[in-house]
Motif scaffolding. Structure first.
Motif, PDB file in Angstrom:
ATOM      1  N   HIS A  98     -12.176 -15.143 -16.962  1.00  0.00           N
ATOM      2  CA  HIS A  98     -12.545 -15.062 -15.550  1.00  0.00           C
ATOM      3  C   HIS A  98     -11.243 -14.993 -14.759  1.00  0.00           C
ATOM      4  O   HIS A  98     -10.646 -16.013 -14.441  1.00  0.00           O
ATOM      5  N   ILE A  99     -10.794 -13.792 -14.487  1.00  0.00           N
ATOM      6  CA  ILE A  99      -9.534 -13.610 -13.765  1.00  0.00           C
ATOM      7  C   ILE A  99      -9.788 -13.792 -12.273  1.00  0.00           C
ATOM      8  O   ILE A  99     -10.675 -13.170 -11.703  1.00  0.00           O
ATOM      9  N   ILE A 100      -9.020 -14.684 -11.682  1.00  0.00           N
ATOM     10  CA  ILE A 100      -9.090 -14.912 -10.240  1.00  0.00           C
ATOM     11  C   ILE A 100      -7.760 -14.472  -9.642  1.00  0.00           C
ATOM     12  O   ILE A 100      -6.704 -14.771 -10.175  1.00  0.00           O
ATOM     13  N   ARG A 101      -7.853 -13.747  -8.536  1.00  0.00           N
ATOM     14  CA  ARG A 101      -6.659 -13.333  -7.800  1.00  0.00           C
ATOM     15  C   ARG A 101      -6.712 -13.914  -6.405  1.00  0.00           C
ATOM     16  O   ARG A 101      -7.777 -14.020  -5.808  1.00  0.00           O
ATOM     17  N   TYR A 108      -3.908  -7.201  -1.012  1.00  0.00           N
ATOM     18  CA  TYR A 108      -2.633  -7.296  -1.707  1.00  0.00           C
ATOM     19  C   TYR A 108      -2.540  -8.671  -2.363  1.00  0.00           C
ATOM     20  O   TYR A 108      -2.783  -9.694  -1.720  1.00  0.00           O
ATOM     21  N   GLY A 109      -2.179  -8.695  -3.633  1.00  0.00           N
ATOM     22  CA  GLY A 109      -2.035  -9.951  -4.349  1.00  0.00           C
ATOM     23  C   GLY A 109      -0.912 -10.789  -3.783  1.00  0.00           C
ATOM     24  O   GLY A 109       0.112 -10.273  -3.337  1.00  0.00           O
ATOM     25  N   LYS A 110      -1.130 -12.101  -3.780  1.00  0.00           N
ATOM     26  CA  LYS A 110      -0.128 -13.040  -3.259  1.00  0.00           C
ATOM     27  C   LYS A 110       0.592 -13.683  -4.448  1.00  0.00           C
ATOM     28  O   LYS A 110       0.186 -14.732  -4.933  1.00  0.00           O
ATOM     29  N   GLY A 111       1.629 -13.021  -4.918  1.00  0.00           N
ATOM     30  CA  GLY A 111       2.412 -13.539  -6.027  1.00  0.00           C
ATOM     31  C   GLY A 111       3.423 -14.570  -5.566  1.00  0.00           C
ATOM     32  O   GLY A 111       3.755 -14.668  -4.385  1.00  0.00           O
ATOM     33  N   GLY A 129      -1.411 -11.701  -7.718  1.00  0.00           N
ATOM     34  CA  GLY A 129      -2.108 -12.873  -7.204  1.00  0.00           C
ATOM     35  C   GLY A 129      -2.905 -13.637  -8.247  1.00  0.00           C
ATOM     36  O   GLY A 129      -3.479 -14.676  -7.956  1.00  0.00           O
ATOM     37  N   SER A 130      -2.946 -13.134  -9.488  1.00  0.00           N
ATOM     38  CA  SER A 130      -3.695 -13.836 -10.534  1.00  0.00           C
ATOM     39  C   SER A 130      -2.868 -14.996 -11.076  1.00  0.00           C
ATOM     40  O   SER A 130      -1.659 -15.083 -10.851  1.00  0.00           O
TER      41      SER A 130
END
Length: 143
Positions: A98-101, A108-111, A129-130
């Motif tokens: 279960h990948i959550i980002r 846009y992912g929050k890395g 963001g994952s």
């Protein structure tokens, strides 16, 4: 007498309505901004994770992510999420995990967000963001 009454009503109307209409740029007020930041929890396909329980430092009670995965917080707060019922993300494999980002409003992912999960341990969100977490884990994000 009738003409005098009409004249008085006209004068009164002009005086009352003279303050209406128009406006100046001096009357402009900035939109209210309470400083909250809003991010979203989504899966690898961009579908929202709604109903995920969470709480942040400024909150008195647990809340849940909105139907669109939205959660709000003040910058600098720590927010804890309860991922009970999710299988975790071990291999970043969309068929097993279960990948959550964590994303912004433009998806846009929050890395680079530091976090700590009760079972998984300490980590930092990836560029999309994952993040890694264990089954039924609780994680604190240092936002």
């Amino acid at each position: 007498m009738k003409k005098f009454m009409i004249f008085m009503v006209s004068v009164l109307s002009v005086m009352v309505l003279s303050g209406c209409g128009g406006g100046s740029s001096d009357d402009y007020e900035e939109p209210y901004n309470d400083g909250l930041t809003t991010l979203f929890l989504v899966d690898q396909d961009g579908y929202s994770y709604s109903g995920i329980p969470y709480t942040c430092d400024s909150m008195n009670y647990w809340d849940e992510t909105a139907p669109n995965g939205e959660f709000s917080f003040y910058p600098g707060e720590d927010c804890e999420f309860d991922f009970y019922g999710l299988d975790g993300n071990y291999f970043n494999d969309p068929y097993v995990d279960h990948i959550i980002r964590i994303t912004d409003d433009l998806d846009y992912g929050k890395g680079g967000i530091d976090y700590e999960c009760a079972s998984f341990g300490i980590g930092t969100t990836y560029g999309d963001g994952s993040f890694d977490y264990d089954i039924d884990d609780q994680c604190v994000f240092y936002l």
